[in-house]
Write a protein that holds these residues in place. Structure first.
Motif, PDB file in Angstrom:
ATOM      1  N   ARG A   1       0.751  -1.167  -0.223  1.00  0.00           N
ATOM      2  CA  ARG A   1       0.133   0.112   0.042  1.00  0.00           C
ATOM      3  C   ARG A   1       0.931   1.183   0.244  1.00  0.00           C
ATOM      4  O   ARG A   1       2.046   1.225   0.493  1.00  0.00           O
ATOM      5  N   THR A   2       0.326   2.282  -0.625  1.00  0.00           N
ATOM      6  CA  THR A   2       1.245   3.575  -0.403  1.00  0.00           C
ATOM      7  C   THR A   2       0.714   4.145   0.858  1.00  0.00           C
ATOM      8  O   THR A   2      -0.186   3.812   1.830  1.00  0.00           O
TER       9      THR A   2
ATOM     10  N   LEU B   1      11.413  -2.580  -8.327  1.00  0.00           N
ATOM     11  CA  LEU B   1      12.195  -2.952  -7.282  1.00  0.00           C
ATOM     12  C   LEU B   1      11.995  -1.801  -6.208  1.00  0.00           C
ATOM     13  O   LEU B   1      12.227  -0.545  -6.838  1.00  0.00           O
ATOM     14  N   VAL B   2      11.936  -1.737  -5.035  1.00  0.00           N
ATOM     15  CA  VAL B   2      11.984  -0.933  -4.105  1.00  0.00           C
ATOM     16  C   VAL B   2      12.984  -1.014  -3.019  1.00  0.00           C
ATOM     17  O   VAL B   2      12.841  -1.952  -2.486  1.00  0.00           O
TER      18      VAL B   2
ATOM     19  N   PRO C   1       8.100   9.950  -7.243  1.00  0.00           N
ATOM     20  CA  PRO C   1       7.677   9.874  -8.793  1.00  0.00           C
ATOM     21  C   PRO C   1       8.719   8.908  -9.230  1.00  0.00           C
ATOM     22  O   PRO C   1       9.978   9.071  -9.091  1.00  0.00           O
ATOM     23  N   GLY C   2       8.172   7.982 -10.208  1.00  0.00           N
ATOM     24  CA  GLY C   2       9.061   6.786 -10.939  1.00  0.00           C
ATOM     25  C   GLY C   2       9.404   5.574 -10.058  1.00  0.00           C
ATOM     26  O   GLY C   2       9.911   4.601 -10.448  1.00  0.00           O
ATOM     27  N   LEU C   3       8.965   5.615  -8.789  1.00  0.00           N
ATOM     28  CA  LEU C   3       9.433   4.566  -7.797  1.00  0.00           C
ATOM     29  C   LEU C   3       8.474   3.354  -8.265  1.00  0.00           C
ATOM     30  O   LEU C   3       8.920   2.221  -8.570  1.00  0.00           O
ATOM     31  N   LEU C   4       7.221   3.634  -8.060  1.00  0.00           N
ATOM     32  CA  LEU C   4       6.204   2.512  -8.243  1.00  0.00           C
ATOM     33  C   LEU C   4       5.601   2.457  -9.876  1.00  0.00           C
ATOM     34  O   LEU C   4       5.221   1.584 -10.177  1.00  0.00           O
TER      35      LEU C   4
ATOM     36  N   GLY D   1       0.091  -3.435  -5.106  1.00  0.00           N
ATOM     37  CA  GLY D   1       0.666  -4.554  -5.664  1.00  0.00           C
ATOM     38  C   GLY D   1       0.967  -5.546  -4.374  1.00  0.00           C
ATOM     39  O   GLY D   1       0.466  -5.562  -3.622  1.00  0.00           O
ATOM     40  N   GLU D   2       1.873  -6.390  -4.681  1.00  0.00           N
ATOM     41  CA  GLU D   2       2.210  -7.536  -3.714  1.00  0.00           C
ATOM     42  C   GLU D   2       3.848  -7.640  -4.136  1.00  0.00           C
ATOM     43  O   GLU D   2       4.447  -7.828  -4.863  1.00  0.00           O
ATOM     44  N   VAL D   3       4.237  -8.118  -2.611  1.00  0.00           N
ATOM     45  CA  VAL D   3       5.897  -8.367  -2.524  1.00  0.00           C
ATOM     46  C   VAL D   3       5.891  -9.885  -3.196  1.00  0.00           C
ATOM     47  O   VAL D   3       5.360 -10.643  -2.684  1.00  0.00           O
ATOM     48  N   ILE D   4       6.746 -10.012  -4.223  1.00  0.00           N
ATOM     49  CA  ILE D   4       6.997 -11.319  -4.771  1.00  0.00           C
ATOM     50  C   ILE D   4       8.552 -11.625  -4.479  1.00  0.00           C
ATOM     51  O   ILE D   4       8.798 -13.084  -4.807  1.00  0.00           O
ATOM     52  N   ASP D   5       9.391 -11.041  -4.135  1.00  0.00           N
ATOM     53  CA  ASP D   5      10.706 -11.330  -3.854  1.00  0.00           C
ATOM     54  C   ASP D   5      11.462 -10.267  -3.097  1.00  0.00           C
ATOM     55  O   ASP D   5      10.814  -9.337  -2.982  1.00  0.00           O
TER      56      ASP D   5
END
Length: 180
Positions: free
Chosen positions: A107-108, A140-141, A164-167, A115-119
């Motif tokens: 969540r923001t 990737l965050v 901006p540009g992260l997600l 979304g969902e964490v996948i790795d």
């Protein structure tokens, strides 16, 4: 349950020691004398830690099943995993196992589901959360408090402070460059 604790690096010396690219916050525990590890490969094998020591900032491990340098060189780049209890948690409350983060909703800070964490990607400088976006793409965050201010395992979500540009990489700010 198996968790990744390291990747075997190059051989060290002639007696079968190998360098370990550590992937755990508890190396002294996971690579203690007598610890049993499993390699993640096409053909898995069990390795028993005969001894371990720190040398010039690098963990060196001697496995009982590896008698010499030739055998040690055959292990290079294999991922090693430790068997742990599924309920086990790291000693530090601000640390997490990868398996605890994978599958968390993302969540923001304003509460939007994104979304969902996948790795969890481990780099020398920092860890990254790989997040699958609703559109199907992944981003990737960096797993740092400034960008991930909240992690709630009980309620199964993680909060990301969007920039901006992260997600949304296509929403990144364009920085003008000086044309020569």
């Amino acid at each position: 349950m198996l968790v990744t604790v390291g990747r075997i690096g190059r051989a060290h010396g002639i007696k079968g020691e190998v360098g370990i690219d550590v992937r755990t916050d508890e190396p002294d525990r996971r690579f203690a004398d007598g610890a049993t590890l499993v390699t993640e490969a096409k053909v898995s094998r069990t390795l028993t830690v005969a001894s371990s020591r720190w040398h010039s900032g690098r963990l060196l491990v001697k496995f009982a099943e590896v008698p010499d340098r030739t055998a040690a060189e055959q292990l290079r780049n294999l991922v090693v995993q430790a068997e742990i209890d599924g309920d086990e948690r790291p000693e530090d409350p601000d640390e997490y196992y990868d398996r605890e983060l994978i599958g968390l909703a993302v969540r923001t800070t304003d509460g939007a589901d994104v979304g969902e964490v996948i790795d969890v990607v481990h780099l020398p400088s920092q860890d990254l959360l790989e997040i699958r976006r609703p559109a199907g793409n992944a981003v990737l965050v960096p797993l740092v408090e400034e960008l991930v201010p909240e992690l709630n395992l009980e309620k199964q979500y993680v909060v990301v402070a969007d920039r901006p540009g992260l997600l949304d990489p296509e929403g990144a700010e364009v920085v003008p460059t000086d044309e020569a």
